[in-house]
Scaffold this motif. Sequence first.
Motif, PDB file in Angstrom:
ATOM      1  N   TYR A 153       0.856  -1.369   0.200  1.00  0.00           N
ATOM      2  CA  TYR A 153       0.234   0.238   0.190  1.00  0.00           C
ATOM      3  C   TYR A 153       1.337   1.352  -0.021  1.00  0.00           C
ATOM      4  O   TYR A 153       1.168   2.213  -0.949  1.00  0.00           O
ATOM      5  CB  TYR A 153      -0.810   0.574   0.773  1.00  0.00           C
ATOM      6  CG  TYR A 153      -1.299   1.314   1.606  1.00  0.00           C
ATOM      7  CD1 TYR A 153      -2.419   2.048   0.907  1.00  0.00           C
ATOM      8  CD2 TYR A 153      -0.875   1.866   2.281  1.00  0.00           C
ATOM      9  CE1 TYR A 153      -3.120   3.388   1.034  1.00  0.00           C
ATOM     10  CE2 TYR A 153      -1.827   3.233   2.786  1.00  0.00           C
ATOM     11  CZ  TYR A 153      -2.373   4.099   2.595  1.00  0.00           C
ATOM     12  OH  TYR A 153      -3.123   5.356   2.271  1.00  0.00           O
ATOM     13  N   TYR A 179      -2.243  -2.809  -3.244  1.00  0.00           N
ATOM     14  CA  TYR A 179      -2.423  -1.162  -4.221  1.00  0.00           C
ATOM     15  C   TYR A 179      -4.066  -0.989  -4.219  1.00  0.00           C
ATOM     16  O   TYR A 179      -3.525  -0.039  -4.580  1.00  0.00           O
ATOM     17  CB  TYR A 179      -1.986  -2.659  -5.220  1.00  0.00           C
ATOM     18  CG  TYR A 179      -1.691  -1.546  -6.829  1.00  0.00           C
ATOM     19  CD1 TYR A 179      -1.697  -0.778  -6.766  1.00  0.00           C
ATOM     20  CD2 TYR A 179      -1.481  -3.011  -7.863  1.00  0.00           C
ATOM     21  CE1 TYR A 179      -1.968   0.005  -8.171  1.00  0.00           C
ATOM     22  CE2 TYR A 179      -2.027  -2.069  -8.961  1.00  0.00           C
ATOM     23  CZ  TYR A 179      -2.029  -0.819  -9.173  1.00  0.00           C
ATOM     24  OH  TYR A 179      -1.550  -0.267 -10.667  1.00  0.00           O
ATOM     25  N   ILE A 180      -4.640  -1.989  -4.054  1.00  0.00           N
ATOM     26  CA  ILE A 180      -6.384  -1.453  -4.443  1.00  0.00           C
ATOM     27  C   ILE A 180      -6.126  -0.632  -3.698  1.00  0.00           C
ATOM     28  O   ILE A 180      -7.577  -0.309  -3.250  1.00  0.00           O
ATOM     29  CB  ILE A 180      -7.258  -3.419  -4.426  1.00  0.00           C
ATOM     30  CG1 ILE A 180      -6.292  -3.439  -6.271  1.00  0.00           C
ATOM     31  CG2 ILE A 180      -8.691  -2.542  -4.938  1.00  0.00           C
ATOM     32  CD1 ILE A 180      -7.038  -5.382  -6.133  1.00  0.00           C
ATOM     33  N   GLN A 181      -6.356  -0.863  -2.161  1.00  0.00           N
ATOM     34  CA  GLN A 181      -6.554   0.389  -1.368  1.00  0.00           C
ATOM     35  C   GLN A 181      -5.679   1.584  -2.422  1.00  0.00           C
ATOM     36  O   GLN A 181      -6.869   1.846  -1.827  1.00  0.00           O
ATOM     37  CB  GLN A 181      -5.906  -0.704  -0.269  1.00  0.00           C
ATOM     38  CG  GLN A 181      -6.316   0.746   1.257  1.00  0.00           C
ATOM     39  CD  GLN A 181      -5.159   0.342   2.700  1.00  0.00           C
ATOM     40  OE1 GLN A 181      -4.511  -1.174   2.962  1.00  0.00           O
ATOM     41  NE2 GLN A 181      -5.681   1.023   3.807  1.00  0.00           N
ATOM     42  N   SER A 184      -7.729   3.061  -4.305  1.00  0.00           N
ATOM     43  CA  SER A 184      -9.297   3.477  -4.119  1.00  0.00           C
ATOM     44  C   SER A 184      -8.972   4.591  -3.020  1.00  0.00           C
ATOM     45  O   SER A 184     -10.128   5.792  -3.065  1.00  0.00           O
ATOM     46  CB  SER A 184     -10.056   2.222  -3.002  1.00  0.00           C
ATOM     47  OG  SER A 184      -9.595   2.639  -1.096  1.00  0.00           O
ATOM     48  N   ILE A 192     -13.261  -3.642 -11.193  1.00  0.00           N
ATOM     49  CA  ILE A 192     -12.390  -4.204 -11.819  1.00  0.00           C
ATOM     50  C   ILE A 192     -12.670  -5.788 -12.694  1.00  0.00           C
ATOM     51  O   ILE A 192     -13.950  -6.256 -12.787  1.00  0.00           O
ATOM     52  CB  ILE A 192     -11.930  -4.905 -10.235  1.00  0.00           C
ATOM     53  CG1 ILE A 192     -11.519  -4.407  -9.447  1.00  0.00           C
ATOM     54  CG2 ILE A 192     -10.676  -6.539 -10.612  1.00  0.00           C
ATOM     55  CD1 ILE A 192     -11.153  -5.050  -8.129  1.00  0.00           C
ATOM     56  N   HIS A 194     -11.549  -8.394 -13.631  1.00  0.00           N
ATOM     57  CA  HIS A 194     -10.882 -10.132 -13.508  1.00  0.00           C
ATOM     58  C   HIS A 194     -10.693 -11.366 -13.915  1.00  0.00           C
ATOM     59  O   HIS A 194     -11.899 -11.520 -14.270  1.00  0.00           O
ATOM     60  CB  HIS A 194     -11.569 -10.052 -12.079  1.00  0.00           C
ATOM     61  CG  HIS A 194     -11.256 -11.093 -10.921  1.00  0.00           C
ATOM     62  ND1 HIS A 194     -11.994 -12.004 -10.294  1.00  0.00           N
ATOM     63  CD2 HIS A 194     -10.318 -11.536 -10.743  1.00  0.00           C
ATOM     64  CE1 HIS A 194     -11.064 -13.028  -9.582  1.00  0.00           C
ATOM     65  NE2 HIS A 194     -10.040 -12.329 -10.536  1.00  0.00           N
ATOM     66  N   ALA A 219     -11.460  -6.684  -1.818  1.00  0.00           N
ATOM     67  CA  ALA A 219     -11.040  -6.228  -3.280  1.00  0.00           C
ATOM     68  C   ALA A 219     -13.310  -4.542  -2.628  1.00  0.00           C
ATOM     69  O   ALA A 219     -12.949  -4.134  -2.477  1.00  0.00           O
ATOM     70  CB  ALA A 219     -10.570  -6.211  -3.849  1.00  0.00           C
ATOM     71  N   VAL A 225     -14.838   1.031  -5.286  1.00  0.00           N
ATOM     72  CA  VAL A 225     -14.724  -1.044  -5.972  1.00  0.00           C
ATOM     73  C   VAL A 225     -16.205  -0.488  -6.654  1.00  0.00           C
ATOM     74  O   VAL A 225     -17.056  -0.861  -5.190  1.00  0.00           O
ATOM     75  CB  VAL A 225     -13.831  -1.737  -5.705  1.00  0.00           C
ATOM     76  CG1 VAL A 225     -14.602  -2.933  -6.399  1.00  0.00           C
ATOM     77  CG2 VAL A 225     -12.762  -2.019  -5.381  1.00  0.00           C
ATOM     78  N   TYR A 284      -9.824  -1.383 -13.406  1.00  0.00           N
ATOM     79  CA  TYR A 284      -7.642  -1.928 -13.155  1.00  0.00           C
ATOM     80  C   TYR A 284      -8.428  -3.846 -13.206  1.00  0.00           C
ATOM     81  O   TYR A 284      -9.732  -3.860 -13.673  1.00  0.00           O
ATOM     82  CB  TYR A 284      -8.006  -2.480 -11.180  1.00  0.00           C
ATOM     83  CG  TYR A 284      -7.113  -2.573 -10.791  1.00  0.00           C
ATOM     84  CD1 TYR A 284      -6.374  -2.167 -10.687  1.00  0.00           C
ATOM     85  CD2 TYR A 284      -7.196  -3.918 -10.084  1.00  0.00           C
ATOM     86  CE1 TYR A 284      -4.497  -2.925 -10.106  1.00  0.00           C
ATOM     87  CE2 TYR A 284      -6.558  -5.152  -9.858  1.00  0.00           C
ATOM     88  CZ  TYR A 284      -4.958  -4.100  -9.638  1.00  0.00           C
ATOM     89  OH  TYR A 284      -4.420  -4.998  -9.035  1.00  0.00           O
ATOM     90  N   SER A 286      -7.312  -7.405 -13.233  1.00  0.00           N
ATOM     91  CA  SER A 286      -6.273  -8.677 -12.128  1.00  0.00           C
ATOM     92  C   SER A 286      -6.277  -9.050 -12.842  1.00  0.00           C
ATOM     93  O   SER A 286      -7.419 -10.337 -13.287  1.00  0.00           O
ATOM     94  CB  SER A 286      -7.439  -8.593 -11.037  1.00  0.00           C
ATOM     95  OG  SER A 286      -6.541  -9.092 -10.182  1.00  0.00           O
ATOM     96  N   ASP A 331      -2.158  -5.749 -12.313  1.00  0.00           N
ATOM     97  CA  ASP A 331      -1.736  -6.986 -11.298  1.00  0.00           C
ATOM     98  C   ASP A 331      -2.094  -7.965 -12.799  1.00  0.00           C
ATOM     99  O   ASP A 331      -2.265  -8.998 -12.858  1.00  0.00           O
ATOM    100  CB  ASP A 331      -2.366  -7.361 -10.153  1.00  0.00           C
ATOM    101  CG  ASP A 331      -4.113  -8.376  -9.838  1.00  0.00           C
ATOM    102  OD1 ASP A 331      -3.796  -9.235 -10.562  1.00  0.00           O
ATOM    103  OD2 ASP A 331      -4.245  -7.570  -9.010  1.00  0.00           O
TER     104      ASP A 331
END
Length: 372
Positions: A153, A179-181, A184, A192, A194, A219, A225, A284, A286, A331
């Motif tokens: 983070y 990273y997602i935090q 945000s 996302i 995914h 997440a 999100v 994002y 993933s 990611d």
Amino acid sequence: MVASTPLSHLSWSLSGTETTSHQFKKSKMFNPNTIAIPNGNFFGFPYTIEESEIVLVSVPWDVTTSYRAGTSKAPETIKNASLQLDFFDFDVERAWETRIGTEALSYTIIDANKTYRKLSEQIIADLERGKSPKQSDLDAINKACEVVNNYVYKLCKTHLENGKKIGLVGGDHSSPLGYIQALSEVYDDFGILHFDAHADLRKAYEGFVYSHASIMFNALQFQSVKKLVQVGIRDISQDEIDLANSDERIVQFNDFALKEAAFSGYTWQEQCNTIIQQLPQNVYISFDIDVLSPENCPNTGTPVPGGLSYNEAIFLIKLLKNSGRNIIGFDLCEVGYSPDEWDENVGARVLYKLCLFSIARGCLDSAALRST
């Protein structure tokens, strides 16, 4: 006893003393036609962190992997394999000029991973024998994961504040939570996309709050999100289905439905457009490598029959880019270790395409290329 191992050695500094890519002397020119130089950077690119457009952050962590370990080696082995790529790209003109920087590989995380992986394997073995693990052992794993999440983070938040885009290279799929935090806190609203064989919507799977199988559940706790669009899912629990059906933010395109639609005459482009329509402006990505069919990732942590082809996955990302949406980061996780480097070669190519499509440049016209 491993459980009593102190966590003090996990308290590292963001500046660190480990060798980083930006300590190498910058090359004034990069010739994509010559052999790549192993300079500590992904792809052997000469770009420093300061001059890069996108920063690749490695998280060599697979403590919570519930089946096969080894993905903690992926950041380094993908980096090694990435030197073998040719850097012309059929979608992005002068692709090698995309300034991709490489953040330090944390050997502190590597050492901690070895310690706590042994403990988690003992916990999983106890569960498989019907025994309840010690709460102190679970607490030790969860605390170690918290420390890693906090490191990720802080590091990612720093790069985001410096105007960089970030690609995170795991490790297991728990790796990008920090990273997602950070994202945000920068974006009020994002979705996302995914890619995965699994939904990863389990709450504290096996007692691990930050399990690789819980990444999307975790997440979704971030208010920014707003949408989770899952593609290629083909191995899922009833609890995860129930959650997906009860949370309007979650949209699933399972692999069986995708294949049935194809068998019924729907093109992959038509299906991709339907998927993209579910996503907001900021996206994002993933990317769990096990979304691909197993011949592309035979050594991933939890392989599953079926899946997307390499080109199907890349085409979806390309159409997402061409839709005008903003890819805010990504990611790449769960790339397995293989003696012949096959998994890593596939992973390196996925990584390169994710980097290229994340930067705001137009794509070449494929039809025009076909006519040449």
